[in-house]
Enzyme design. Structure first.
Site, mmCIF file in Angstrom:
data_model
loop_
_atom_site.group_PDB
_atom_site.id
_atom_site.type_symbol
_atom_site.label_atom_id
_atom_site.label_comp_id
_atom_site.label_asym_id
_atom_site.label_seq_id
_atom_site.Cartn_x
_atom_site.Cartn_y
_atom_site.Cartn_z
ATOM 1 N NE ARG A 1 -3.881 0.480 2.153
ATOM 2 C CZ ARG A 1 -4.821 0.747 2.673
ATOM 3 N NH1 ARG A 1 -5.232 1.434 3.733
ATOM 4 N NH2 ARG A 1 -6.146 0.172 2.126
ATOM 5 C CG HIS B 1 -8.710 0.054 -2.296
ATOM 6 N ND1 HIS B 1 -7.697 -0.769 -1.994
ATOM 7 C CD2 HIS B 1 -9.210 0.581 -1.013
ATOM 8 C CE1 HIS B 1 -7.927 -1.313 -0.705
ATOM 9 N NE2 HIS B 1 -8.568 -0.215 -0.324
ATOM 10 C CD GLN C 1 -13.045 -2.076 0.175
ATOM 11 O OE1 GLN C 1 -11.987 -1.962 1.087
ATOM 12 N NE2 GLN C 1 -14.125 -2.545 0.476
ATOM 13 C CG ASP D 1 -13.500 6.364 -0.461
ATOM 14 O OD1 ASP D 1 -13.630 6.163 0.719
ATOM 15 O OD2 ASP D 1 -12.660 6.372 -1.126
ATOM 16 C CB CYS E 1 -14.032 1.132 0.753
ATOM 17 S SG CYS E 1 -13.303 2.813 0.792
ATOM 18 N NE ARG F 1 -10.008 -5.351 1.056
ATOM 19 C CZ ARG F 1 -9.371 -4.293 1.319
ATOM 20 N NH1 ARG F 1 -9.755 -3.170 2.170
ATOM 21 N NH2 ARG F 1 -7.746 -4.373 1.124
#
Ligand code: CP
Ligand code: NVA
Length: 305
Positions: A103, A130, A133, A220, A260, A288
């Protein structure tokens, strides 16, 4: 150079058929039908240049459940944080571990890591994408609503890493995606352009238009990691882009809400929506674990799709 392994940096790294098999594999892991230990004796290095709750815990626990072992590497602890090149880090880690999850900020760093590493690399979030996700989100949609094809997803808010991965997913899988982003906060131009040619991805300015007939409404944070100093400016720009009960009422009957996480209640979503009956965010977070186990089983553990 021929490569004997595959990486997962972006959703189009898998074909539509492969994604279907990956979801099946993840589902068999969730239900307990799959109980193999394909990572026995293996290690996963997890490089985190940004904070994480879900990604860190789900990868670490997932590796353990598949019989392997995960190492948490933060910039405070590893030489990467003191300027050791990505390429050197890739070569060295490849001598110790069987896979690397990273990440970080620039997507190009993950691409460089993947080029230089001789073990599979998994993208655990960059400023651009991402993908783990959004695969977890799609698994959630499948569990809740059945096959994604023929469904409509509405993205409300920032054209960020999540939005870009949703666009990639719509491009590969062909479902309808309508994004409502304020002017100046559109998704990545190249990703959007490629997907728009398929005719199933649209960008609008009005959240009400995006959610019309949507089966899934998702959003988000307005300021992602690394954009904290833009918070005040963004709060002004995103006025009218909060997912509240009124907006949800304009979606299809039975629509679900996804986020998320982490969420800012009262900004991009109201508490009554994220904590309400249409929300599936806890299943989404759980997924996840299942989808990443499926990804690792394929990339590192020899499972076939
Ligand atoms: N959704 C997600 O990636 O959460 P974390 O930042 O906690 O890993
Ligand atoms: N867009 C958010 C996602 C966090 C999981 C960020 O990049 O901070």
């Amino acid at each position: 150079m021929t490569r004997e392994h595959r990486d997962f940096l972006a959703i189009p790294d898998f074909s539509s058929a492969e994604l279907g098999s990956l979801f099946d594999l993840a589902e068999s892991m969730r239900t307990g039908v799959y109980d193999k230990k394909p990572l026995a004796g293996q290690s996963l290095a997890m490089i985190f240049m940004k904070a994480s709750t879900r990604t860190r815990v789900s990868f670490e626990v997932g590796t353990y459940q598949l019989g392997g072992h995960a190492l948490f590497l933060s910039p405070r602890d590893v030489q990467l944080g003191r300027g050791e090149p990505i390429s050197d880090t890739a070569k060295v880690l490849s001598r110790y571990v069987n896979g690397i999850m990273i990440r970080t900020f620039a997507h190009s760093e993950v691409e460089e890591l993947a080029r230089e590493a001789t073990v599979p690399v998994i993208n655990g979030l960059t400023d651009l994408l991402h993908p783990c996700q959004v695969l977890a989100d799609l698994l959630t949609v499948r569990q809740q609503l059945g096959e994604i094809s023929g469904r409509k997803v509405a993205w409300i808010g920032d054209g960020n890493n999540m939005a870009n991965s949703w666009i990639n997913a719509a491009h590969v899988l062909g479902f309808e995606l309508s994004l409502a982003c304020p002017a100046g906060y559109d998704s990545d131009a190249a990703i959007l352009e490629r997907a728009r040619s398929g005719g199933n991805v649209t960008l609008v300015r009005d959240p009400g238009e995006a959610v019309r007939d949507a089966d899934v409404v998702t959003t988000d944070v307005w300021a992602s990691m690394g954009q904290e100093e833009e918070q005040a400016v963004r709060e002004k720009a995103f006025h009218g882009f909060c997912v509240d009960a009124a907006l949800m009422s304009r979606a299809a009957k039975g629509a679900i809400f996804l986020h998320c996480l982490p969420a800012h209640r009262g900004e991009e979503v109201t508490a009554d929506v994220i904590d309400g009956p249409q929300s599936r965010v806890w299943d989404e977070a759980e997924n996840r674990l299942h989808i990443q186990k499926a990804i690792m089983a394929v990339l590192m553990g020899g499972e076939k799709l």
